[in-house]
Design an enzyme around this catalytic site. Structure first.
Site, PDB file in Angstrom:
ATOM      1  N   SER A  34       0.837  -1.196   0.000  1.00  0.00           N
ATOM      2  CA  SER A  34       0.000   0.000   0.000  1.00  0.00           C
ATOM      3  C   SER A  34       0.883   1.262   0.000  1.00  0.00           C
ATOM      4  CB  SER A  34      -0.961  -0.041   1.180  1.00  0.00           C
ATOM      5  OG  SER A  34      -2.002   0.890   1.031  1.00  0.00           O
ATOM      6  N   GLU A  81     -10.055  -3.899  -5.799  1.00  0.00           N
ATOM      7  CA  GLU A  81      -9.517  -2.802  -4.997  1.00  0.00           C
ATOM      8  C   GLU A  81      -9.339  -1.540  -5.827  1.00  0.00           C
ATOM      9  OE1 GLU A  81      -5.377  -2.619  -3.830  1.00  0.00           O
ATOM     10  OE2 GLU A  81      -5.183  -4.724  -4.374  1.00  0.00           O
ATOM     11  N   HIS A 119      -7.727  -5.300  -1.166  1.00  0.00           N
ATOM     12  CA  HIS A 119      -6.506  -4.533  -0.969  1.00  0.00           C
ATOM     13  C   HIS A 119      -5.532  -5.253  -0.037  1.00  0.00           C
ATOM     14  CE1 HIS A 119      -3.930  -1.073  -0.804  1.00  0.00           C
ATOM     15  NE2 HIS A 119      -4.054  -0.962   0.500  1.00  0.00           N
TER      16      HIS A 119
END
Length: 305
Positions: free
Chosen positions: A148, A237, A262
């Site tokens: 991320s 996502e 995600h």
């Protein structure tokens, strides 16, 4: 750039349906404490790995050192959390699995978080840790890995640090200008991440600074000359386009996992795809860091709670 697509298994379809139902029935109030708890629960610690607090390049963090490991190599792990959430301690359970499967000791950096420490604090800390690993601690080959926000941070370093041996990016947040189409087209599919959470991260980390600064948004950095990079992203996502728009480098391999949310590789207790992705990541790390075949994947035994 090479794309490799992985189909959705029946088991993961069922797991994803249950996951969505649980989130719908019990929405999560996102705080630093709740985020860490979710990450810790998704991947418990395993036996056969030593966990120790340390400082690398002046940056605090945690070493995950497998009992069977290759000397002279290391992994720098940069955790996710939108630049305002996450701790090295919370991510031990996931990173220890990569360390055990690859035979590579991993340092999880506790880089400074926003809003207390805005841009470029996270980038500066990650760079300091990487340079100390490669220059001071005797690691001849270093992999930079992140998920991320940490994936975007990892890519920023990979673009600027030619000494890095390879990189692994899990659902990288590569564009803080938030221009990807999937932010809208995947909004209804993503059970974890929302545009409002990303906008909050941008405000806290960047403030009024340029969201296209390559240190924050490596999508706008150079695409040539980077070391081999492996990317993992799910189709459910909103950051899908942040992974698919990373450029045309022939050394970039993007694994697209059907139906996955995600940063799904962290969710080893929930998804078959998470465990499969970890094996692919470990093989990539061994191929780029460990030239011999004497270090094999260690068996993973969870520590009883």
């Amino acid at each position: 750039m090479t794309e490799i697509h992985h189909p959705w298994t029946a088991a993961d379809q069922a797991a994803m349906a249950a996951f969505r139902a649980k989130l719908a029935a019990h929405p999560i109030a996102l705080t630093r404490t709740s985020f860490d708890r979710i990450v810790e629960q998704s991947a418990p610690l395993v036996d056969g790995v030593d966990y120790s607090e340390a400082r690398v390049g002046g940056i605090p963090g945690v070493w995950c050192t497998p009992a069977s490991r290759q000397e002279g190599v290391a992994m720098l792990y940069l955790h996710g959390g939108g630049y305002f959430l996450g701790t090295a301690r919370a991510f031990r359970g996931f990173v220890c699995r990569l360390a055990a499967r690859s035979g590579v000791a991993a340092f999880i950096a506790d880089y400074r978080l926003a809003p207390e420490h805005p841009f470029p604090a996270a980038y500066d800390d990650a760079r300091a840790a990487h340079r100390d690993l490669s220059q001071q601690l005797g690691a001849e080959r270093v992999a930079i890995v992140g998920d991320s926000a940490g994936g975007g941070l990892a890519l920023s370093l990979l673009q600027e640090e030619p000494s890095a041996a390879c990189g692994v990016l899990l659902a990288p947040w590569s564009d803080l200008a938030l221009t990807g189409n999937s932010l809208d087209t995947k909004a209804a599919d993503d059970p974890v991440l929302t545009r409002s959470v990303l906008e909050d991260g941008v405000r806290k980390y960047l403030g009024a600074q340029d969201p296209r600064d390559r240190r924050a948004s490596p999508l706008y950095g150079r695409t040539r000359g980077t070391p081999p990079i492996q990317v993992h992203v799910g189709t459910a996502e909103i950051l899908l386009d942040d992974a698919l728009r990373l450029g045309s480098s022939e050394k970039t391999e993007v694994h697209v996992w059907e139906g996955m949310p995600h940063s799904f590789p962290r969710s080893v207790a929930l998804f078959e795809a998470a465990r499969a992705a970890q094996e692919i990541i470990a093989a990539f790390l061994r191929a780029n860091l460990v030239p011999t075949t004497d270090v094999r994947s260690m068996p993973i035994t969870e520590i009883s709670s």
